[in-house]
Design a protein around this motif. Structure first.
Motif, PDB file in Angstrom:
ATOM      1  N   LEU A  84       0.825  -1.197   0.000  1.00 19.13           N
ATOM      2  CA  LEU A  84       0.000   0.000   0.000  1.00 19.13           C
ATOM      3  C   LEU A  84       0.863   1.252   0.000  1.00 19.13           C
ATOM      4  CD1 LEU A  84      -2.655  -1.078   2.674  1.00 19.13           C
ATOM      5  CD2 LEU A  84      -2.667  -1.491   0.194  1.00 19.13           C
ATOM      6  N   LYS A  93      -1.112   6.619   1.574  1.00 22.13           N
ATOM      7  CA  LYS A  93      -2.525   6.929   1.833  1.00 22.13           C
ATOM      8  C   LYS A  93      -3.370   5.677   2.037  1.00 22.13           C
ATOM      9  CE  LYS A  93      -2.415  11.294  -0.587  1.00 22.13           C
ATOM     10  NZ  LYS A  93      -3.020  12.147  -1.610  1.00 22.13           N
ATOM     11  N   HIS A 141      -3.736   3.207  -0.199  1.00 24.18           N
ATOM     12  CA  HIS A 141      -4.225   2.680  -1.466  1.00 24.18           C
ATOM     13  C   HIS A 141      -3.236   1.647  -2.014  1.00 24.18           C
ATOM     14  CE1 HIS A 141      -6.078   6.814  -1.405  1.00 24.18           C
ATOM     15  NE2 HIS A 141      -7.129   6.006  -1.412  1.00 24.18           N
TER      16      HIS A 141
END
Length: 101
Positions: free
Chosen positions: A6, A9, A11
């Motif tokens: 990830l 953030k 994501h």
């Protein structure tokens, strides 16, 4: 299930998918060999995290699985992609996340 790194953030930055049959095969072999870092992913429908400090151990267990002569091409391909993802995670100083589908 997707294995992912990830971004800051939260994501998905990079990911590697695994299907149910390859997952079952890899977990079966890991169980026979007590590969505790691989076994963190035994539940196909549950998220899991391998922290940064455990990535060297996960790398060794993935390499041992790759040397298994009887493993399917699907599982072998996944393990190759997972090894690349682990290297990326180490470079980025980020854990590996297993994200259930």
């Amino acid at each position: 299930m997707d294995f992912a790194v990830l971004d800051a953030k939260g994501h998905v930055d990079r990911s590697v998918p695994i299907g149910p049959s390859a997952h079952h095969e890899i977990i079966s072999i890991a169980s026979d060999n007590t590969f505790e870092f691989i076994l963190q992913f035994k539940d196909f429908y549950e998220d899991a995290t391998v922290p940064i400090e455990s990535l060297p151990s996960l790398t060794r267990q993935v390499a041992e699985l790759q040397r298994n002569e009887g493993i399917s091409e699907e599982s072998r391909s996944f393990l190759t992609n997972l090894a690349d993802l682990i290297r990326y995670a180490v470079e980025q100083s980020r854990p590996i996340e297993a994200l259930a589908d």
